[in-house]
Design a protein around this motif. Structure first.
Motif, short mmCIF file in Angstrom:
data_model
loop_
_atom_site.label_atom_id
_atom_site.label_comp_id
_atom_site.label_asym_id
_atom_site.label_seq_id
_atom_site.Cartn_x
_atom_site.Cartn_y
_atom_site.Cartn_z
N GLY A 464 27.03 14.30 -3.83
CA GLY A 464 26.89 13.22 -4.79
C GLY A 464 26.13 12.01 -4.32
N CYS A 465 25.41 12.09 -3.24
CA CYS A 465 24.67 10.93 -2.73
C CYS A 465 23.21 10.98 -3.21
CB CYS A 465 24.70 10.89 -1.21
SG CYS A 465 26.35 10.61 -0.53
N ARG A 466 22.64 9.82 -3.32
CA ARG A 466 21.24 9.72 -3.73
C ARG A 466 20.35 10.00 -2.53
NH1 ARG A 466 17.90 5.19 -4.14
NH2 ARG A 466 19.65 3.79 -3.72
N ARG A 467 19.34 10.85 -2.72
CA ARG A 467 18.43 11.19 -1.63
C ARG A 467 17.41 10.06 -1.38
NH1 ARG A 467 18.61 16.66 -0.40
NH2 ARG A 467 19.65 17.99 -1.94
N SER A 468 16.83 9.54 -2.45
CA SER A 468 15.78 8.54 -2.30
C SER A 468 15.73 7.65 -3.52
CB SER A 468 14.41 9.20 -2.08
OG SER A 468 14.00 9.87 -3.25
N GLY A 469 15.14 6.48 -3.35
CA GLY A 469 14.77 5.62 -4.45
C GLY A 469 13.26 5.56 -4.52
N VAL A 470 12.73 5.08 -5.63
CA VAL A 470 11.28 5.00 -5.80
C VAL A 470 10.93 3.60 -6.31
CG1 VAL A 470 9.22 5.99 -6.84
CG2 VAL A 470 11.21 7.46 -6.39
N THR A 471 10.21 2.86 -5.50
CA THR A 471 9.70 1.54 -5.89
C THR A 471 8.34 1.73 -6.54
OG1 THR A 471 10.83 0.36 -4.14
CG2 THR A 471 8.89 -0.69 -5.05
N VAL A 472 8.20 1.34 -7.79
CA VAL A 472 6.93 1.46 -8.51
C VAL A 472 6.34 0.07 -8.69
CG1 VAL A 472 5.80 2.24 -10.62
CG2 VAL A 472 7.74 3.53 -9.70
N TYR A 473 5.10 -0.11 -8.30
CA TYR A 473 4.41 -1.37 -8.48
C TYR A 473 2.94 -1.08 -8.73
CZ TYR A 473 3.21 -0.71 -3.52
OH TYR A 473 2.76 -0.21 -2.33
N SER A 474 2.24 -2.06 -9.23
CA SER A 474 0.83 -1.84 -9.58
C SER A 474 -0.03 -2.95 -9.03
CB SER A 474 0.66 -1.77 -11.11
OG SER A 474 0.96 -3.03 -11.69
N ALA A 475 -1.31 -2.68 -8.99
CA ALA A 475 -2.30 -3.69 -8.57
C ALA A 475 -3.63 -3.31 -9.21
CB ALA A 475 -2.42 -3.73 -7.05
N GLY A 476 -4.55 -4.26 -9.23
CA GLY A 476 -5.85 -4.00 -9.83
C GLY A 476 -6.53 -2.79 -9.22
N ALA A 477 -7.07 -1.91 -10.07
CA ALA A 477 -7.61 -0.65 -9.60
C ALA A 477 -8.77 -0.85 -8.63
CB ALA A 477 -8.06 0.20 -10.79
N ALA A 478 -9.67 -1.78 -8.94
CA ALA A 478 -10.82 -2.00 -8.05
C ALA A 478 -10.35 -2.51 -6.69
CB ALA A 478 -11.79 -2.99 -8.68
N GLY A 479 -9.36 -3.39 -6.68
CA GLY A 479 -8.83 -3.89 -5.42
C GLY A 479 -8.15 -2.81 -4.60
N VAL A 480 -7.46 -1.89 -5.28
CA VAL A 480 -6.80 -0.79 -4.56
C VAL A 480 -7.83 0.13 -3.93
CG1 VAL A 480 -5.37 1.26 -4.86
CG2 VAL A 480 -4.72 -0.89 -5.97
N VAL A 481 -8.88 0.46 -4.66
CA VAL A 481 -9.93 1.32 -4.11
C VAL A 481 -10.55 0.67 -2.86
CG1 VAL A 481 -12.24 2.23 -4.56
CG2 VAL A 481 -10.45 2.50 -6.27
N THR A 482 -10.81 -0.62 -2.94
CA THR A 482 -11.37 -1.32 -1.78
C THR A 482 -10.40 -1.34 -0.61
OG1 THR A 482 -12.73 -2.72 -3.22
CG2 THR A 482 -12.32 -3.51 -0.98
N ALA A 483 -9.13 -1.61 -0.90
CA ALA A 483 -8.13 -1.71 0.17
C ALA A 483 -7.93 -0.37 0.88
CB ALA A 483 -6.81 -2.22 -0.39
#
Length: 953
Positions: A464-483
């Motif tokens: 009955g224990c949770r295996r994982s959590g998932v943090t979802v966040y976003s950022a500008g697509a062009a900035g992510v490609v550059t990063a």
């Protein structure tokens, strides 16, 4: 007058915490330093307000280290939306430019310290009061809470502030320190003292009124002996005392209860938490002194009989507790309004200094979801029985009580959560937290799917224990490609001048771009030294076309399929009515960039293509935000055609109470669609839990790309990624959507890069040529802010230091029909204002046709070698329009069509923009605007100029 209880009204809380600054010492223009404690301020206060029950789901908006523009935009929106209580909280640096006149400035992320009254990146408190007292403000009460240096100076500003009495009386102030005092910045482990004690009082349970809050916080801080700088005692202030009934506001209404435990370095078992214990949110803060005591070591949990099947769930029904991921950060124009700033390894004690990955994920659920609302309701119903049962358990022993409660709760609540009653949550280790970075438009749907996964059987162990959590966040697509291609080293080891953790967010384990072409854009641009290694799936797991969302009433003008985007825009332009086409920022959201690929198509002129898009000021950062803001004005909503992903028309956007105009989806056949793809990200040297992280990532991928994930995405309006791209959920077919479509070709990386470059060129430094009618008939329309020169002066705020512009004084009928009032080029604003102030009316008539022909030729020559935006503004009284007739008018119209330069025809008298008038025809030929005295002339013209120019800070 009775005290104000805001429950049941439309309330808003804007929690502004500026913990990270772009400019800090030793930079001579930098603020004194970063404020890591402010991150705790924002998170703990948000949690306390949610528990209090006064603010409902979606009514609290944390704003993490915003820029000045992001802050003012968020404040403006909160003012418009609040009808009951509007709470504005600010924590960060603040300064006064004059301690005698108390000019207080709140410093946002981009703040710089320069000489003078105006501070770049700062917002004056007087300006904040102006916004709060604006005519459109409908809030019954406004509470401003300041936890910053010089907070007490705000009271004097309020006393001198000029506003209607009813607006002034509804504003209440709570301030962390007396006037002209600086407070200490705190440390990285706990919230600052004022906010810390305020949260303690709010979490104390029962009703908490503003008067109670102030008196208790004041007493607690006095007893604890908190000090400001220079060893002065820190004494909180309030504007409202002596408290009367009309000046008191309910801030919390919840019962005395315990909160969900926070994960700490020495986690305590959940069974140790009782209603009499301190709220869990305070486990991160020091109690009544500046130094927190060493945490007590939790006792070893007693073994649970193996014959009893227990569950770690705390929401009913279901096998596992849905844990929304730790609140992950987004940049300033980020699309997630509830995400705080990213942690930096330099300041966050829970971040691995070697990898930059969070080792202490936040298990607090997302308060914006319906699941969370239900969970809290169950807590309220069951918390007192739970406390009683735990007390009995200590006396009867576990084995006897388990047998009794198994029978009782199987019949009463379906076997709900025996583990919550007597089990020991300490037997479940803190779940591994996965970081998932995605596109701003995908974030709501991906987050909902991740929440479903976290609560699923696939993510639950046998005990009955949770295996994982998932943090979802976003950022500008062009900035992510550059990063991901060029900044992975700085992502692991951020620097002040290069910090993707601040600009994008934490290092992701999973990246879900809106199109697989983004992966190829990253790999094609990666440099030799790469610290993030991408493994992308071969195929996308869902699909959503980019559509023209056409309001009812305009949809008859366009065919739903079989036309290119350019053809559809031409059809709309020729249709009756005033259709306006709006698109989010292509530099931020991939859906907008894909639409731009179709918009430019085979066009050689991006500048001309951009004229088809309606844009006043900076575009919205995502399609979600665009659809949120359109209903702000019914007339705008009813005529606005939006370029957005189709799935948003099915799932909707939950960010605005207004009713939106119904829209029909029109499917351009040359615009690539969204093809979200699962990408595994492995970081170099991140080896401590690499195997476990890889296993949990694979488990989540299998679920998301399998039947259950497809079902979750189908409910949000996504389509199959293969075949005819039919909707994954047949129930998603509603009026205005088509079940099966022929998809456009997938996006090509080179097309996206080229479109982005051309878009930047078409929105770079602009060129504006003003034609100012200086003939004798303008004498009565010359002086003051409503005169010709004054109107032009008011538009100069839309032009920046790199924009080129000039002013022609138009007069004379023979020879040269204009003279240079301001030479064409770049100018300091004051120089331009001096030139306009020196302008004089001439004793002559004017020939507008000759001046316009010269201006169109001049601007066409200037723009021949690039795609920079251009504009001609012709400002006149209309007395010489008799020279805009016949062949003279036709020559102007022909040149306006060929020049590719928009012309704004501005007449200072009514009727000049009626149908078939010269000004109307010239503006239409040049794809510009016609404005006369019947319009809101100055702000509209200023928007036109700002659209062309880069503007001033």
């Amino acid at each position: 007058m009775s005290r104000f209880d805001p429950r049941g009204r439309a309330n808003r809380a804007l929690l502004v915490g500026v913990s990270e600054y772009d400019h800090t010492a030793p930079d001579p223009q930098g603020v004194t330093g970063q404020l890591p404690a402010v991150r705790h301020n924002r998170k703990t206060l948000e949690d306390a307000l949610y528990r209090g029950g006064v603010f409902g789901a979606g009514e609290i908006r944390p704003l993490a280290s915003p820029s000045r523009g992001d802050f003012t935009g968020a404040l403006h929106r909160a003012v418009r939306e609040a009808e009951g209580l509007l709470l504005l909280y600010f924590a960060g640096h603040a300064v006064v430019t004059d301690t005698h006149t108390h000019k207080l400035h709140l410093q946002m992320r981009t703040a710089r310290m320069v000489a003078g009254e105006e501070l770049p990146g700062a917002v004056s408190f007087a300006g904040v009061l102006s916004e709060l007292c604006a005519p459109e403000s409908r809030a019954e009460k406004v509470l401003v809470i300041l936890d910053c240096c010089y907070a007490g100076n705000a009271a004097a500003i309020w006393h001198r502030f000029e506003a209607p009495q009813e607006s002034r009386e509804k504003i209440l102030l709570l301030m962390s320190v007396q006037p002209n005092r600086c407070i200490l910045g705190g440390d990285a482990d706990v919230a600052t003292p004022f906010t810390r004690e305020m949260v303690r009082v709010l979490n104390g349970g029962g009703e908490v009124w503003l008067s109670d809050l102030f008196l208790q916080v004041k007493q607690r801080m006095d007893e604890a002996g908190y000090e400001a700088e220079d060893n002065d005692p820190q004494k909180p202030q309030a504007l409202a005392p002596p408290w009367d009934a009309g000046a008191d506001v309910l801030l919390a209404a919840g019962p005395v209860r315990s909160a969900a435990p926070a994960v700490a370095s020495t986690p305590a078992p959940e069974s140790e938490t009782t209603p009499e214990s301190e709220p869990a949110a305070e486990s991160e803060t020091a109690p009544e002194s500046e130094t927190a005591p060493e945490p007590e070591t939790a006792p070893e949990p007693e073994p649970v009989p193996e014959t009893v099947v227990l569950t770690a769930a705390v929401s009913a029904p279901g096998p596992a507790q849905p844990s929304a991921p730790a609140q992950a950060p987004t940049p300033t124009d980020a699309s997630s309004s509830t995400s705080p700033s990213p942690p930096s390894p330099d300041t966050d004690p829970d971040t691995d200094p070697d990898t930059g990955l969070d080792t202490d994920p936040d298990p607090d659920p997302d308060p914006d979801t319906d699941t969370e609302v239900d969970r809290r309701r169950w807590f309220r119903l069951l918390e007192r029985p739970l406390a009683l049962f735990r007390a009995v358990a200590e006396r009867l022993g576990r084995t006897v009580l388990i047998l009794l409660l198994t029978l009782l709760f199987t019949g009463v609540v379906g076997g709900y959560g025996l583990f919550v009653l007597i089990g020991d949550s300490g037997s479940c280790r803190p779940a591994l937290e996965l970081r998932l970075l995605t596109d701003p438009d995908l974030e709501p749907a991906i987050k909902a799917a991740a929440d479903d996964y976290v609560a699923s059987d696939a993510n639950t162990t046998d005990d009955g224990c949770r295996r994982s959590g998932v943090t979802v966040y976003s950022a500008g697509a062009a900035g992510v490609v550059t990063a991901l291609s060029k900044r992975t080293d700085a992502w692991q080891r951020p620097r002040d001048d290069d910090n993707p953790q601040r600009d994008i967010g934490p290092q992701p384990d999973v990246w879900i771009p809106a199109t697989r072409a983004d992966v190829r854009r990253v790999t094609a641009a990666q440099e030799d030294r790469v610290f993030a290694h991408l493994t992308a799936d071969d195929e996308p797991f869902a699909y959503s076309p980019v559509v023209l969302a056409v309001p009812k009433g305009l949809d008859d003008a366009v065919e739903p399929t079989g036309r290119t985007l350019s053809q559809l825009l031409t059809d709309l332009e020729q249709a009756p009515g005033e259709a306006e086409v709006r698109r989010p920022d292509p530099e931020f959201a991939d859906s907008a960039l894909l639409a731009t690929v179709g918009l430019y198509g085979g066009r050689a002129d991006a500048r001309g293509a951009e004229l088809l898009i309606t844009q006043s000021g900076r575009p919205e950062s995502s399609a979600v935000r665009l659809l949120c803001t359109l209903p702000d004005a019914d007339a705008v909503d009813d005529r606005s055609v939006a370029l957005v992903p189709e799935f948003l028309l099915r799932s909707g956007v939950d960010c605005h109470p207004a009713t939106r105009a119904p829209r029909t989806a029109v499917y351009p056949d040359d615009v690539p669609g969204l093809e979200p793809t699962f990408v595994r990200v492995r970081w170099e040297d991140a080896v401590r839990d690499a195997d476990a992280r890889s296993a949990e990532t694979d488990r989540f991928r299998s679920w998301l790309t399998g039947d259950e994930g497809r079902k979750a995405l189908g409910e949000h309006g996504f389509r199959s990624a293969q075949g005819e791209r039919s909707l994954l959920d047949p129930k998603s077919v509603r009026d205005g959507l088509i079940d099966e479509i022929r998809p456009a070709d997938s996006a090509e990386p080179s097309e996206m890069d080229t479109a982005l470059e051309r878009y930047g060129n078409a929105h770079g430094p602009g060129r504006v040529l003003f034609l100012l009618d200086s003939s004798g008939s303008m004498a009565g329309l010359w002086d003051g802010s409503s005169g010709g020169p004054g109107i032009i002066e008011q538009t100069l705020t839309g032009l920046g230091g790199e924009d080129e512009y000039g002013v022609w004084a138009v007069h004379g009928l023979k020879g040269r029909t204009h003279t240079d009032l301001l030479p064409f080029g770049t100018h300091a604003r004051r120089d331009a204002e001096r030139a306009l102030d020196a302008a004089r009316v001439r004793d002559a008539e004017a020939d507008p046709s000759a001046a316009l022909l010269d201006a169109l030729a001049f601007m066409r020559e200037r723009g021949a070698g690039d795609e920079r935006p251009q504009l001609i503004v012709h400002l006149t009284d209309g007395e010489d329009d008799n020279r805009l007739t016949g062949d003279g008018l036709e020559r102007v119209l022909d040149r306006a069509r060929a020049a590719g330069v928009p012309v704004a025809m501005v007449t200072l008298k009514n009727g000049a923009c009626d149908r078939d008038r010269p000004g109307t025809r010239i503006a239409e030929a040049g794809r510009g605007r016609c404005l006369d005295a019947g319009d809101d002339l100055v702000p509209t013209l200023r928007d036109e100029v700002a659209r062309t120019g880069t503007g001033e800070e």
